[in-house]
Design an enzyme around this catalytic site. Structure first.
Site, PDB file in Angstrom:
ATOM      1  N   LYS A  24       0.833  -1.219   0.000  1.00 50.82           N
ATOM      2  CA  LYS A  24       0.000   0.000   0.000  1.00 50.82           C
ATOM      3  C   LYS A  24       0.864   1.264   0.000  1.00 50.82           C
ATOM      4  O   LYS A  24       0.613   2.196  -0.761  1.00 50.82           O
ATOM      5  CB  LYS A  24      -0.940   0.021   1.230  1.00 50.82           C
ATOM      6  CG  LYS A  24      -1.846  -1.194   1.334  1.00 50.82           C
ATOM      7  CD  LYS A  24      -2.755  -1.136   2.550  1.00 50.82           C
ATOM      8  CE  LYS A  24      -2.025  -1.088   3.880  1.00 50.82           C
ATOM      9  NZ  LYS A  24      -1.199  -2.287   4.162  1.00 50.82           N
ATOM     10  N   ARG A  99      -8.949   1.652   9.378  1.00 51.20           N
ATOM     11  CA  ARG A  99      -8.567   0.288   9.763  1.00 51.20           C
ATOM     12  C   ARG A  99      -9.634  -0.375  10.623  1.00 51.20           C
ATOM     13  O   ARG A  99      -9.454  -1.529  11.009  1.00 51.20           O
ATOM     14  CB  ARG A  99      -7.272   0.346  10.557  1.00 51.20           C
ATOM     15  CG  ARG A  99      -6.033  -0.143   9.795  1.00 51.20           C
ATOM     16  CD  ARG A  99      -4.862   0.070  10.709  1.00 51.20           C
ATOM     17  NE  ARG A  99      -3.701  -0.703  10.449  1.00 51.20           N
ATOM     18  CZ  ARG A  99      -2.600  -0.239   9.870  1.00 51.20           C
ATOM     19  NH1 ARG A  99      -2.568   0.989   9.406  1.00 51.20           N
ATOM     20  NH2 ARG A  99      -1.544  -0.999   9.768  1.00 51.20           N
ATOM     21  N   ARG A 138      11.487  -5.360   4.588  1.00 53.78           N
ATOM     22  CA  ARG A 138      11.269  -3.926   4.341  1.00 53.78           C
ATOM     23  C   ARG A 138      12.332  -3.077   5.041  1.00 53.78           C
ATOM     24  O   ARG A 138      12.674  -3.305   6.197  1.00 53.78           O
ATOM     25  CB  ARG A 138       9.893  -3.518   4.831  1.00 53.78           C
ATOM     26  CG  ARG A 138       9.650  -1.995   4.797  1.00 53.78           C
ATOM     27  CD  ARG A 138       8.196  -1.630   4.903  1.00 53.78           C
ATOM     28  NE  ARG A 138       7.488  -2.320   5.961  1.00 53.78           N
ATOM     29  CZ  ARG A 138       6.158  -2.429   6.021  1.00 53.78           C
ATOM     30  NH1 ARG A 138       5.410  -1.876   5.086  1.00 53.78           N
ATOM     31  NH2 ARG A 138       5.590  -3.076   7.017  1.00 53.78           N
ATOM     32  N   ARG A 171      11.806  -0.949  10.517  1.00 54.96           N
ATOM     33  CA  ARG A 171      10.824  -0.550  11.524  1.00 54.96           C
ATOM     34  C   ARG A 171      10.835  -1.566  12.661  1.00 54.96           C
ATOM     35  O   ARG A 171      10.904  -2.772  12.408  1.00 54.96           O
ATOM     36  CB  ARG A 171       9.425  -0.526  10.883  1.00 54.96           C
ATOM     37  CG  ARG A 171       9.164   0.697  10.057  1.00 54.96           C
ATOM     38  CD  ARG A 171       7.912   0.589   9.230  1.00 54.96           C
ATOM     39  NE  ARG A 171       6.760   0.001   9.918  1.00 54.96           N
ATOM     40  CZ  ARG A 171       5.554  -0.138   9.377  1.00 54.96           C
ATOM     41  NH1 ARG A 171       5.350   0.274   8.130  1.00 54.96           N
ATOM     42  NH2 ARG A 171       4.568  -0.680  10.040  1.00 54.96           N
ATOM     43  N   ARG A 182       0.216  -8.444  14.144  1.00 61.58           N
ATOM     44  CA  ARG A 182      -0.244  -7.428  13.173  1.00 61.58           C
ATOM     45  C   ARG A 182      -1.220  -8.045  12.170  1.00 61.58           C
ATOM     46  O   ARG A 182      -2.231  -7.445  11.825  1.00 61.58           O
ATOM     47  CB  ARG A 182       0.956  -6.800  12.450  1.00 61.58           C
ATOM     48  CG  ARG A 182       1.755  -5.884  13.371  1.00 61.58           C
ATOM     49  CD  ARG A 182       3.040  -5.435  12.730  1.00 61.58           C
ATOM     50  NE  ARG A 182       2.836  -4.572  11.583  1.00 61.58           N
ATOM     51  CZ  ARG A 182       3.753  -4.334  10.659  1.00 61.58           C
ATOM     52  NH1 ARG A 182       4.952  -4.917  10.743  1.00 61.58           N
ATOM     53  NH2 ARG A 182       3.506  -3.522   9.670  1.00 61.58           N
TER      54      ARG A 182
HETATM   55  P1  ADP Z   1       2.316  -1.809   3.168  1.00 55.93           P
HETATM   56  O1  ADP Z   1       2.298  -0.302   3.143  1.00 55.93           O
HETATM   57  O2  ADP Z   1       1.071  -2.408   2.583  1.00 55.93           O
HETATM   58  O3  ADP Z   1       2.631  -2.358   4.531  1.00 55.93           O
HETATM   59  P2  ADP Z   1       4.796  -1.528   1.606  1.00 55.93           P
HETATM   60  O4  ADP Z   1       4.413  -0.687   0.436  1.00 55.93           O
HETATM   61  O5  ADP Z   1       5.592  -0.893   2.686  1.00 55.93           O
HETATM   62  O6  ADP Z   1       3.488  -2.280   2.209  1.00 55.93           O
HETATM   63  O7  ADP Z   1       5.567  -2.788   1.023  1.00 55.93           O
HETATM   64  C1  ADP Z   1       6.036  -3.832   1.882  1.00 55.93           C
HETATM   65  C2  ADP Z   1       7.386  -4.334   1.377  1.00 55.93           C
HETATM   66  O8  ADP Z   1       7.205  -5.038   0.151  1.00 55.93           O
HETATM   67  C3  ADP Z   1       8.392  -3.231   1.095  1.00 55.93           C
HETATM   68  O9  ADP Z   1       9.665  -3.687   1.474  1.00 55.93           O
HETATM   69  C4  ADP Z   1       8.292  -3.000  -0.411  1.00 55.93           C
HETATM   70  O10 ADP Z   1       9.525  -2.575  -0.971  1.00 55.93           O
HETATM   71  C5  ADP Z   1       7.912  -4.388  -0.915  1.00 55.93           C
HETATM   72  N1  ADP Z   1       6.969  -4.377  -2.025  1.00 55.93           N
HETATM   73  C6  ADP Z   1       5.921  -3.529  -2.215  1.00 55.93           C
HETATM   74  N2  ADP Z   1       5.246  -3.853  -3.333  1.00 55.93           N
HETATM   75  C7  ADP Z   1       5.855  -4.947  -3.834  1.00 55.93           C
HETATM   76  C8  ADP Z   1       5.629  -5.772  -4.999  1.00 55.93           C
HETATM   77  N3  ADP Z   1       4.592  -5.536  -5.808  1.00 55.93           N
HETATM   78  N4  ADP Z   1       6.465  -6.804  -5.223  1.00 55.93           N
HETATM   79  C9  ADP Z   1       7.496  -7.057  -4.367  1.00 55.93           C
HETATM   80  N5  ADP Z   1       7.770  -6.313  -3.265  1.00 55.93           N
HETATM   81  C10 ADP Z   1       6.964  -5.282  -3.011  1.00 55.93           C
HETATM   82  P1  AMP Z   2       1.455   0.891   9.186  1.00 54.01           P
HETATM   83  O1  AMP Z   2       2.574   1.857   9.011  1.00 54.01           O
HETATM   84  O2  AMP Z   2       0.219   1.244   8.404  1.00 54.01           O
HETATM   85  O3  AMP Z   2       1.887  -0.551   8.975  1.00 54.01           O
HETATM   86  O4  AMP Z   2       1.014   1.013  10.726  1.00 54.01           O
HETATM   87  C1  AMP Z   2       1.917   0.706  11.758  1.00 54.01           C
HETATM   88  C2  AMP Z   2       1.162   0.623  13.089  1.00 54.01           C
HETATM   89  O5  AMP Z   2       0.596   1.906  13.408  1.00 54.01           O
HETATM   90  C3  AMP Z   2      -0.018  -0.338  13.131  1.00 54.01           C
HETATM   91  O6  AMP Z   2       0.370  -1.680  13.425  1.00 54.01           O
HETATM   92  C4  AMP Z   2      -0.875   0.272  14.237  1.00 54.01           C
HETATM   93  O7  AMP Z   2      -0.348  -0.023  15.520  1.00 54.01           O
HETATM   94  C5  AMP Z   2      -0.685   1.768  14.007  1.00 54.01           C
HETATM   95  N1  AMP Z   2      -1.694   2.330  13.068  1.00 54.01           N
HETATM   96  C6  AMP Z   2      -1.468   2.902  11.866  1.00 54.01           C
HETATM   97  N2  AMP Z   2      -2.595   3.313  11.298  1.00 54.01           N
HETATM   98  C7  AMP Z   2      -3.592   2.994  12.164  1.00 54.01           C
HETATM   99  C8  AMP Z   2      -5.008   3.146  12.142  1.00 54.01           C
HETATM  100  N3  AMP Z   2      -5.634   3.705  11.088  1.00 54.01           N
HETATM  101  N4  AMP Z   2      -5.710   2.691  13.206  1.00 54.01           N
HETATM  102  C9  AMP Z   2      -5.100   2.133  14.269  1.00 54.01           C
HETATM  103  N5  AMP Z   2      -3.779   1.945  14.349  1.00 54.01           N
HETATM  104  C10 AMP Z   2      -3.011   2.368  13.306  1.00 54.01           C
END
Ligand code: ADP
Ligand code: AMP
Length: 227
Positions: A24, A99, A138, A171, A182
């Site tokens: 995302k 969420r 990541r 992270r 999660r």
């Molecule tokens: P989210 O925001 O849904 O948690 P991220 O955009 O941070 O996901 O992506 C999670 C991990 O996967 C990151 O390390 C990113 O570089 C990688 N990633 C994202 N999209 C893809 C894809 N289509 N194919 C392979 N790796 C991806």
């Molecule tokens: P993310 O960066 O989206 O993976 O979020 C990291 C963490 O932040 C999550 O595991 C939650 O603990 C908190 N968080 C982020 N967005 C929300 C939301 N909309 N509602 C509740 N918790 C959130």
């Protein structure tokens, strides 16, 4: 990946739904860049509060470290405040929000009050077997927040961002032992939003197991064609 024609103004919220690691954030940054609107990641906002040492950050930190969701009251105040900012007038891309059903209901009211068009909701459907590798691999740039992956999206110079040379970090909640909680929080509290937005007739789906470029194409097609 700029399109041949300039994109029309968005004037709405785009909402990305999907489990942690689905891609995302990666897609939200690209879409926001192409439309010239802000990328609103509630996770990034909370991490910013933590790094600034604010009271909100102090409340959120232990919850995030356990892989649970931060209470709705905190999130809703933060989002309501953010979308009042002048850079939000042409729309925005949400990533990680809403969420919970309560967050979605609140957002629906907020968008109506501000006179935006109906939101576009994109569900990132993904093979769950891919998530552990995407999450634990990541790495984020400490300077600009660019997202990489040590298995899938490597930087040219190890440990350094391609854009600004910033140091990459993992992270704290991307460690393997926090991934289970999660994903459980997603299944229990966020997955019901798929049915929620389907009922409202707003849900569209992308195959998030595909490459970054292919997912971007799917997202752009949906957003461009949205009514
Ligand atoms: P989210 O925001 O849904 O948690 P991220 O955009 O941070 O996901 O992506 C999670 C991990 O996967 C990151 O390390 C990113 O570089 C990688 N990633 C994202 N999209 C893809 C894809 N289509 N194919 C392979 N790796 C991806
Ligand atoms: P993310 O960066 O989206 O993976 O979020 C990291 C963490 O932040 C999550 O595991 C939650 O603990 C908190 N968080 C982020 N967005 C929300 C939301 N909309 N509602 C509740 N918790 C959130």
């Amino acid at each position: 990946m700029a399109g041949a024609l300039p994109l029309e103004k968005l004037h709405r919220a785009v909402i990305f739904l999907g489990p942690p690691g689905a891609g995302k954030g990666t897609q939200a940054k690209e879409l926001a860049r192409q439309y010239g609107v802000p990328h609103l990641s509630t996770g990034d906002m909370l991490r910013e509060h933590i790094s600034q040492g604010t009271p909100l950050g102090a409340q959120a930190k232990p919850v995030m470290q356990r892989g649970e969701l931060v209470p709705d009251s905190i999130i809703l105040k933060m989002v309501a405040h953010r979308i009042e900012c002048p850079d939000c007038t042409d729309g925005f891309v949400f990533d990680g929000f809403p969420r919970t059903v309560a967050q979605a209901q609140f957002l629906g009211e907020l968008l109506k009050q501000h006179g935006y068009k109906q939101p576009v909701v994109v569900h990132f459907a993904i093979d769950p077997a891919l998530l552990m590798r995407r999450i634990t691999g990541r790495r984020m740039c400490k300077v600009g927040g660019e997202i990489y992956n040590i298995y899938e999206r490597r930087t040219k110079v190890e440990g350094r961002c391609d854009n600004d040379g910033g140091e990459l970090e993992q992270r704290p909640d991307d460690r393997e032992e926090i991934v289970g909680p999660r994903l459980a929080a997603y299944a229990a509290q966020t997955a019901p939003l798929v049915a929620y937005y389907k009922r409202l007739g707003r849900l569209r789906v992308v195959d998030a197991s595909k490459s970054v470029g292919e997912v971007t194409k799917q997202v752009l097609e949906i957003v461009r064609g949205a009514k």
